[in-house]
Design a protein around this motif. Sequence first.
Motif, short mmCIF file in Angstrom:
data_model
loop_
_atom_site.label_atom_id
_atom_site.label_comp_id
_atom_site.label_asym_id
_atom_site.label_seq_id
_atom_site.Cartn_x
_atom_site.Cartn_y
_atom_site.Cartn_z
N ALA A 123 0.86 -1.18 0.00
CA ALA A 123 0.00 0.00 0.00
C ALA A 123 0.89 1.23 0.00
CB ALA A 123 -0.91 0.00 1.22
N LEU A 124 0.81 2.01 -1.05
CA LEU A 124 1.64 3.20 -1.19
C LEU A 124 0.78 4.44 -1.06
CD1 LEU A 124 3.72 2.19 -4.32
CD2 LEU A 124 4.49 2.21 -1.96
N LEU A 125 1.35 5.46 -0.44
CA LEU A 125 0.69 6.75 -0.34
C LEU A 125 1.43 7.69 -1.27
CD1 LEU A 125 -1.54 8.30 1.06
CD2 LEU A 125 0.07 8.90 2.85
N LEU A 126 0.69 8.38 -2.13
CA LEU A 126 1.26 9.29 -3.10
C LEU A 126 0.67 10.67 -2.90
CD1 LEU A 126 0.60 6.98 -6.17
CD2 LEU A 126 2.71 7.10 -4.87
N ALA A 127 1.39 11.68 -3.31
CA ALA A 127 0.87 13.05 -3.26
C ALA A 127 1.05 13.68 -4.63
CB ALA A 127 1.62 13.87 -2.21
N THR A 128 0.08 14.46 -5.03
CA THR A 128 0.15 15.15 -6.30
C THR A 128 -0.42 16.55 -6.15
OG1 THR A 128 -0.55 15.13 -8.60
CG2 THR A 128 -2.08 14.19 -7.03
N LYS A 129 -0.05 17.44 -7.03
CA LYS A 129 -0.59 18.79 -7.00
C LYS A 129 -1.91 18.89 -7.75
CE LYS A 129 3.80 21.08 -6.36
NZ LYS A 129 3.77 21.58 -5.05
N LEU A 130 -2.29 17.83 -8.44
CA LEU A 130 -3.56 17.83 -9.16
C LEU A 130 -4.70 17.56 -8.19
CD1 LEU A 130 -2.72 15.73 -12.33
CD2 LEU A 130 -2.89 18.20 -12.14
N ASP A 131 -5.86 18.13 -8.48
CA ASP A 131 -7.02 17.86 -7.65
C ASP A 131 -7.64 16.50 -7.97
OD1 ASP A 131 -6.79 20.19 -6.25
OD2 ASP A 131 -8.17 21.31 -7.52
N LEU A 132 -7.50 16.06 -9.20
CA LEU A 132 -8.10 14.79 -9.59
C LEU A 132 -7.11 13.96 -10.38
CD1 LEU A 132 -11.57 16.08 -10.80
CD2 LEU A 132 -11.08 14.91 -8.67
N LEU A 133 -7.09 12.69 -10.10
CA LEU A 133 -6.27 11.76 -10.87
C LEU A 133 -6.86 11.68 -12.27
CD1 LEU A 133 -4.03 9.58 -10.76
CD2 LEU A 133 -5.80 7.97 -10.11
N PRO A 134 -6.05 11.88 -13.31
CA PRO A 134 -6.59 11.84 -14.66
C PRO A 134 -7.35 10.54 -14.93
CG PRO A 134 -4.34 12.61 -14.69
CD PRO A 134 -4.62 12.15 -13.28
N SER A 141 1.77 -6.48 -7.85
CA SER A 141 2.85 -5.50 -7.83
C SER A 141 3.26 -5.07 -9.24
CB SER A 141 4.06 -6.04 -7.06
OG SER A 141 4.53 -7.22 -7.65
N ILE A 142 3.09 -5.94 -10.24
CA ILE A 142 3.43 -5.57 -11.61
C ILE A 142 2.50 -4.45 -12.10
CG2 ILE A 142 3.51 -6.40 -14.01
CD1 ILE A 142 4.39 -9.14 -12.83
N LEU A 143 1.21 -4.61 -11.87
CA LEU A 143 0.25 -3.57 -12.26
C LEU A 143 0.49 -2.27 -11.48
CD1 LEU A 143 -2.23 -2.54 -13.79
CD2 LEU A 143 -3.64 -3.55 -11.99
N ILE A 144 0.77 -2.39 -10.20
CA ILE A 144 1.02 -1.19 -9.38
C ILE A 144 2.24 -0.45 -9.90
CG2 ILE A 144 1.74 -0.40 -7.09
CD1 ILE A 144 -0.15 -2.53 -5.93
N ASN A 145 3.32 -1.16 -10.21
CA ASN A 145 4.52 -0.51 -10.74
C ASN A 145 4.27 0.11 -12.11
OD1 ASN A 145 6.14 -1.00 -8.50
ND2 ASN A 145 6.72 -3.02 -9.23
N ALA A 146 3.52 -0.56 -12.97
CA ALA A 146 3.20 0.00 -14.29
C ALA A 146 2.34 1.25 -14.14
CB ALA A 146 2.47 -1.05 -15.13
N LEU A 147 1.42 1.22 -13.20
CA LEU A 147 0.57 2.38 -12.94
C LEU A 147 1.39 3.55 -12.41
CD1 LEU A 147 -2.38 3.25 -13.04
CD2 LEU A 147 -2.64 2.39 -10.73
N LEU A 148 2.33 3.29 -11.54
CA LEU A 148 3.21 4.34 -11.02
C LEU A 148 4.03 4.97 -12.14
CD1 LEU A 148 4.50 2.79 -7.68
CD2 LEU A 148 3.10 4.84 -7.94
N ILE A 149 4.57 4.15 -13.03
CA ILE A 149 5.36 4.66 -14.17
C ILE A 149 4.49 5.56 -15.03
CG2 ILE A 149 6.51 3.99 -16.31
CD1 ILE A 149 7.54 1.49 -14.73
N MET A 157 1.74 7.17 -14.18
CA MET A 157 1.38 8.39 -13.45
C MET A 157 2.54 9.38 -13.44
SD MET A 157 -0.95 6.57 -10.48
CE MET A 157 -0.52 7.68 -9.22
N HIS A 158 3.76 8.89 -13.29
CA HIS A 158 4.94 9.78 -13.32
C HIS A 158 5.08 10.45 -14.69
CE1 HIS A 158 6.98 9.44 -9.48
NE2 HIS A 158 6.77 8.14 -9.48
#
Length: 148
Positions: free
Chosen positions: A2-13, A57-65, A67-68
């Motif tokens: 479970a990862l916690l992320l922060a972004t400056k966007l109000d909504l995840l695209p 974890s494969i999907l989570i890592n692909a999603l993180l990439i 999002m970055h």
Amino acid sequence: MALLLATKLDLLPRAIINKKGFLLSHSDSSLFVKTTSTSITIILVYVDDILLTGNDSILINALLIQMHKVFSIKELGLISHFLGISVQSHSHGFFLSHQKYAGELLLKASIVDYQPSSTPMALKPPSGTADDLPFSQLSFYRSVVGGL
């Protein structure tokens, strides 16, 4: 994981979520879930915080990439607190607790020394003036009840 992320966007695209096959929850407009026959992945968005968890974890890592690539995010690491909830990770799952928040609310209401009671209501009306009664101050009472 479970990862916690922060972004400056109000909504995840939504494009990222839709492209990866996540479905919007019927009960919560900030909760997105993707399930397969072997996995579940969950995204919970709250203003500029994103909770990302699941057993793939494969999907989570692909999603993180992805999002970055699309916007600026900061990975805050494994979750320990989210929206006032303490999160402890165990091998069999997560333990969620509001103990700290509940303790702060009890301290605010000055009822930390009270003991449990089998009868939550008074058996006799209290004697004394209205100012001596608990929560005789309406704005204070509302703030405590609003904290629940």
